[in-house]
Enzyme design. Structure first.
Site, short mmCIF file in Angstrom:
data_model
loop_
_atom_site.label_atom_id
_atom_site.label_comp_id
_atom_site.label_asym_id
_atom_site.label_seq_id
_atom_site.Cartn_x
_atom_site.Cartn_y
_atom_site.Cartn_z
N ASP A 179 26.96 -70.26 -46.76
CA ASP A 179 25.52 -70.41 -46.22
C ASP A 179 25.65 -69.47 -44.93
O ASP A 179 26.64 -69.58 -44.04
CB ASP A 179 25.40 -71.99 -45.75
CG ASP A 179 24.75 -72.74 -46.79
OD1 ASP A 179 24.64 -72.13 -48.09
OD2 ASP A 179 24.40 -73.84 -46.60
N ASP A 181 24.39 -69.99 -42.07
CA ASP A 181 24.47 -70.44 -40.84
C ASP A 181 25.66 -71.39 -40.68
O ASP A 181 25.59 -72.15 -39.54
CB ASP A 181 23.07 -71.31 -40.61
CG ASP A 181 23.04 -72.39 -41.66
OD1 ASP A 181 24.08 -72.63 -42.54
OD2 ASP A 181 21.76 -73.19 -42.22
N TRP A 241 14.53 -76.57 -51.54
CA TRP A 241 15.77 -77.02 -50.88
C TRP A 241 16.75 -77.96 -51.68
O TRP A 241 16.07 -78.97 -52.35
CB TRP A 241 15.33 -77.62 -49.48
CG TRP A 241 16.52 -78.09 -48.77
CD1 TRP A 241 17.36 -77.36 -47.89
CD2 TRP A 241 17.35 -79.37 -48.91
NE1 TRP A 241 18.39 -78.02 -47.44
CE2 TRP A 241 18.37 -79.06 -47.97
CE3 TRP A 241 16.95 -80.59 -49.58
CZ2 TRP A 241 19.31 -80.60 -47.70
CZ3 TRP A 241 17.84 -81.58 -49.41
CH2 TRP A 241 18.89 -81.58 -48.51
N GLU A 244 21.31 -77.72 -56.03
CA GLU A 244 22.12 -77.01 -56.75
C GLU A 244 23.77 -77.03 -56.45
O GLU A 244 24.38 -76.93 -57.43
CB GLU A 244 21.86 -75.36 -56.48
CG GLU A 244 22.34 -74.53 -55.14
CD GLU A 244 21.76 -75.55 -53.93
OE1 GLU A 244 20.51 -75.91 -53.99
OE2 GLU A 244 22.53 -75.44 -52.97
N ASP A 245 24.07 -77.62 -55.10
CA ASP A 245 25.24 -77.85 -54.85
C ASP A 245 25.85 -79.21 -55.65
O ASP A 245 26.94 -79.28 -56.27
CB ASP A 245 25.77 -77.86 -53.31
CG ASP A 245 24.97 -78.77 -52.75
OD1 ASP A 245 23.75 -79.41 -53.35
OD2 ASP A 245 24.62 -78.80 -51.53
N MET A 271 27.40 -75.60 -37.75
CA MET A 271 25.90 -75.02 -38.13
C MET A 271 24.99 -74.59 -37.16
O MET A 271 24.60 -75.56 -36.35
CB MET A 271 25.30 -76.23 -39.12
CG MET A 271 24.07 -75.49 -39.92
SD MET A 271 23.20 -76.82 -40.82
CE MET A 271 24.15 -76.62 -42.34
N HIS A 274 18.52 -75.25 -37.06
CA HIS A 274 17.41 -74.54 -37.50
C HIS A 274 16.40 -75.61 -37.99
O HIS A 274 17.02 -76.48 -38.45
CB HIS A 274 18.07 -73.67 -38.38
CG HIS A 274 18.38 -74.00 -39.68
ND1 HIS A 274 17.77 -74.44 -40.60
CD2 HIS A 274 19.74 -74.39 -40.25
CE1 HIS A 274 18.52 -74.99 -41.79
NE2 HIS A 274 19.78 -74.70 -41.26
N ARG A 276 13.58 -76.30 -41.14
CA ARG A 276 13.61 -76.02 -42.77
C ARG A 276 12.68 -74.93 -42.65
O ARG A 276 11.82 -74.73 -42.24
CB ARG A 276 13.03 -77.29 -43.23
CG ARG A 276 12.80 -77.09 -44.83
CD ARG A 276 14.34 -77.17 -45.47
NE ARG A 276 15.21 -78.51 -45.10
CZ ARG A 276 15.15 -79.71 -45.36
NH1 ARG A 276 14.06 -79.88 -46.29
NH2 ARG A 276 15.84 -80.47 -45.09
N1 UDP Z 1 18.37 -69.71 -46.78
C1 UDP Z 1 17.91 -68.56 -46.69
N2 UDP Z 1 16.47 -68.62 -46.19
C2 UDP Z 1 15.60 -69.49 -46.47
C3 UDP Z 1 16.43 -70.79 -46.88
C4 UDP Z 1 17.51 -70.90 -47.17
O1 UDP Z 1 18.80 -67.53 -46.19
O2 UDP Z 1 14.53 -69.46 -46.36
C5 UDP Z 1 20.04 -69.70 -47.29
C6 UDP Z 1 20.71 -69.91 -45.80
O3 UDP Z 1 21.95 -69.21 -46.47
C7 UDP Z 1 20.99 -71.15 -45.51
C8 UDP Z 1 21.22 -71.70 -47.24
O4 UDP Z 1 20.47 -70.94 -47.79
O5 UDP Z 1 22.22 -71.33 -44.95
C9 UDP Z 1 20.99 -73.30 -47.28
O6 UDP Z 1 19.64 -73.45 -46.62
P1 UDP Z 1 19.58 -74.45 -45.27
O7 UDP Z 1 20.42 -73.88 -44.12
O8 UDP Z 1 18.07 -74.66 -45.01
O9 UDP Z 1 20.03 -75.75 -45.81
P2 UDP Z 1 21.01 -76.80 -44.80
O10 UDP Z 1 22.18 -77.21 -45.50
O11 UDP Z 1 20.79 -76.54 -43.50
O12 UDP Z 1 19.88 -78.06 -45.20
MN MN Z 2 21.68 -74.77 -42.67
#
Ligand code: UDP
Ligand code: MN
Length: 358
Positions: A179, A181, A241, A244-245, A271, A274, A276
């Protein structure tokens, strides 16, 4: 101390014999019959090319890389890309490639980073990650995968298409899904593949440095080519969102794999905070795919073998290979069997409900 004439002569003979044998090796290696009769291992990464310094070094990299620093606190630094290129570019080959000069790593590793509208995060990540991967003595290429602005974000299909595009370019044997972030806080948490899938982001600040649920295996994980092929890669169908994992966890589990992890104190990740993203809203379909269709059944029907996308461009930048693709829902669904198509017949449906995890 003075050498006696006989010692001097003996020394000269030794030097002459050494240089002579190097010359003989060099000349004979030029003849194809010698090259053809050498065993495969010696021909590809052998002594002769090592002596001439043309190919990868002979010795495998040590199990424990010697220059790791261990745990370090993270300071988020966002440098302009031009500055990053100046600082990190000389360490990498164009396209974001690196191989250690002094040992031969077990794998050729593709680091796969999905990134759409998250360029500040990518810059912060690269500033950290490149140094970590170099200290870990990996042979790696960084791939950044961007999808078009129009489609609902779909991380699984981006990971699949990245694997397919990477394999067109080189024989990668290990894939790390990263990911954009998530910053690794401890370089002892090696970006390596293993006999079992590896979950690297096991202790994220967002989840108070512990697993949010026991089977969580998202964020950053490493799968060997063999592991990926056995489960037909990721699902292409998790638009929006989440999901998939958990799906790839079940695919892997079904064929006999379980994720292994380092202890939490060695698997810490930061992390970047950020909100959504727009275009990455949860969909009801993701929940239904997980709860109503078994990942283990579906994996034979859809995955790497049914990934449909338009490749817009592949560009080698100083720090990464940048793949841009367009995803079209109708085309993605086209090879899917009826029991999957029926879930999507009214188009994507967005929801705020949290999907249940099995
Ligand atoms: N991501 C992206 N652009 C988007 C949405 C998701 O690049 O508009 C990628 C990015 O690598 C991100 C990952 O998908 O770290 C997972 O999404 P997100 O960070 O929203 O999920 P979280 O794990 O923070 O809930
Ligand atoms: Mn994230």
């Amino acid at each position: 101390m003075r050498y006696r004439p006989t010692t001097k002569r003996a020394l000269r003979v030794v030097v002459a014999v050494f240089i002579g044998s190097l010359l003989i090796i060099e000349v004979f290696d030029g003849f194809s019959f010698v090259r053809e009769t050498l065993p495969d291992s010696l021909r590809r990464e052998g002594l002769l090319s090592f002596l001439r310094g043309k190919e990868r070094p002979f010795c495998p990299c040590p199990h424990k890389p010697p220059s790791l620093l261990g745990f370090r606190d993270i300071v988020e630094v966002d440098k302009p890309m031009s500055q990053l290129e100046q600082e990190l570019g000389p360490l990498l080959r164009h396209g974001g490639h690196y191989s250690p000069p002094d040992c031969r790593p077990h794998d050729k590793t593709a680091i796969i980073i999905p990134c759409r509208n998250r360029w500040p995060h990518l810059r912060v990540l690269l500033n950290y990650l490149v140094h970590v991967l170099i200290r870990q003595q990996l042979d790696f290429t960084i791939f950044v995968i961007e999808s078009d602005q129009g489609s609902t974000f779909n991380k699984g299909i981006l990971l699949n298409l990245a694997v397919l595009e990477a394999m067109k370019r080189d024989r990668y044997t290990c894939f790390v899904m990263q990911d954009v972030d998530l910053l690794t806080m401890d370089d002892r948490n090696l970006y390596r593949c293993d006999q079992q899938p590896r979950h690297l982001a096991a202790a994220i600040n967002k989840f108070k440095y512990t697993l949010p649920y026991p089977r969580y295996s998202g964020g950053v994980y490493a799968l060997s080519l063999e592991q990926l092929l056995k489960v037909n890669g990721h699902s292409n169908l998790f638009f929006g969102w989440g999901g998939e994992d958990d799906d790839i966890y079940h695919r892997l589990y079904h064929v006999g794999y379980t994720f292994t992890r380092n202890p939490e104190e060695m698997a810490k990740y930061w992390m970047i905070k950020h909100k959504r993203d727009k275009g990455n809203e949860r969909t009801r379909q993701s929940t239904m795919l997980l709860q109503k269709t078994m990942s283990e059944k579906r994996m034979f029907d859809e995955g790497l073998n049914t990934t449909r996308y338009h490749l817009d461009s592949v560009e080698e930048t100083p720090l990464f290979t940048w793949i841009k693709a367009t995803i079209n829902l109708t085309e993605v669904l086209q090879p899917a069997p009826p029991y999957i198509k029926s879930l999507f017949e009214n188009g994507l449906q967005f929801t705020n409900k949290k999907p249940r995890t099995r």
